[in-house]
Design an enzyme around this catalytic site. Structure first.
Site, short mmCIF file in Angstrom:
data_model
loop_
_atom_site.label_atom_id
_atom_site.label_comp_id
_atom_site.label_asym_id
_atom_site.label_seq_id
_atom_site.Cartn_x
_atom_site.Cartn_y
_atom_site.Cartn_z
N GLU A 41 1.00 -1.23 -0.10
CA GLU A 41 0.04 0.02 0.08
C GLU A 41 0.83 1.24 -0.11
O GLU A 41 2.07 1.10 0.53
CB GLU A 41 -0.97 -0.28 1.23
CG GLU A 41 -1.97 1.07 1.30
CD GLU A 41 -2.54 0.97 2.61
OE1 GLU A 41 -3.91 1.70 2.65
OE2 GLU A 41 -2.25 0.35 3.46
N LYS A 115 -9.64 1.81 -2.52
CA LYS A 115 -9.97 1.27 -1.37
C LYS A 115 -11.26 1.63 -0.77
O LYS A 115 -11.45 2.80 -0.73
CB LYS A 115 -8.72 1.74 -0.27
CG LYS A 115 -8.87 1.35 1.26
CD LYS A 115 -7.61 1.72 1.90
CE LYS A 115 -7.44 0.90 3.34
NZ LYS A 115 -6.49 1.65 4.13
N CYS A 156 -5.26 -3.30 2.57
CA CYS A 156 -5.27 -3.00 3.86
C CYS A 156 -6.41 -3.12 4.94
O CYS A 156 -6.93 -4.38 5.24
CB CYS A 156 -4.65 -1.81 4.18
SG CYS A 156 -3.69 -1.66 5.82
#
Length: 282
Positions: A41, A115, A156
């Site tokens: 990330e 995300k 994540c």
């Protein structure tokens, strides 16, 4: 069978400084036989300062990291997951995008994913995060078909939302990518457990390249991340753990193991309907 490489980084808040390091790791992975390479990330910039981010981040079409890594993928004829890049989005409120890219061996962008789940938490009085204050959440899950597997892309904090992974696996994904910059506090407590759970629930390979260590910052407070990039097999076994060091590690992925795990426990295809919950008062 595909040989995949996880790259573990300790990116600073300077994309120009980070880029040659990433490119060299990718070339090393290729030399060691990798056909699929994954970075963490925010590969281009780890920063807690919105001022600094506004100075150094670019829109996708102008981002030097994306442009150069596309060329690196093409020159090395590899599949490359750029775990994510922090990018300007053009949103009226000025928030950035946290965007993952899957690059093909021809250097083309085969898929991108923003995300969805923002890291808004209060870990302690001294350590709080409000990712939604700087980044706008995505709204769409993403799959990409490759010659070796269908890949489901996440980032994540998404790992704490198992429904996303179930849907991706039910839609055909046999590899689930979870590039991360995990907090040490939650990393020690939850990282491996969450990744193994997602693998077990879906019968998928989990590939989770991560940021590690204390990240150099020219402005704002320094961030620290947990590291421990992991690869997990579809039966839930850890097949690679990079600890806290930067570098490259390679794993072999046998997609027949995905079919084997899902045949042994077919929970993706067996879902009972139910109502409720019902509340009872004494």
């Amino acid at each position: 069978m595909i040989r995949a490489a996880l790259i573990q980084l300790s990116s600073s808040d300077d994309p120009a400084e980070n880029l040659p390091i990433v490119a060299e790791h990718i070339r090393k992975a290729k030399m060691e036989g990798a056909g699929f390479v994954l970075t963490p990330e925010v590969t281009n910039c780890v920063s807690s300062s919105r001022t600094r981010q506004n100075q150094v981040l670019r829109h996708q079409e102008d981002d030097m990291t994306l442009a150069e890594l596309r060329l690196v993928a093409q020159k090395n004829s590899i599949w490359l997951l750029i775990g994510s890049l922090a990018l300007k989005s053009g949103d009226p409120d000025g928030r950035f995008a946290n965007r993952s890219f899957l690059i093909g061996p021809n250097g083309g962008v085969m898929a991108s994913y923003d995300k969805i789940n923002m890291f808004d938490v209060d870990l302690s009085e001294k350590e709080t995060f409000r990712e939604s204050g700087g980044y706008r959440p995505g709204e769409k899950s993403v799959l990409c078909h490759t010659p070796f597997a269908i890949i489901g892309m996440t980032i994540c904090y998404d790992v704490r939302f198992p429904a996303l992974y179930r849907i991706l696996a039910q839609s055909g994904a046999g590899i689930l990518t979870i590039p991360s910059a995990f907090s040490p506090i939650t990393g020690h407590a939850h990282w491996e457990t969450l990744l193994r759970a997602r693998a077990i629930e879906t019968g998928s390979y989990i590939l989770a390249p991560a940021q590690t260590g204390i990240h150099k910052a020219s402005r704002g407070r320094q961030r620290e991340t947990y590291g421990h990039s992991l690869a997990v097999g579809p039966w839930g076994e850890v097949i690679a753990d990079m600890g806290g060091e930067t570098g490259v590690t390679l794993v072999h992925l046998d997609m027949a193991e995905v079919a084997k795990a899902r045949k042994r426990i077919s929970s993706l295809n067996c879902e009972s309907s139910f109502s409720g919950p019902q509340s009872s008062e004494s």
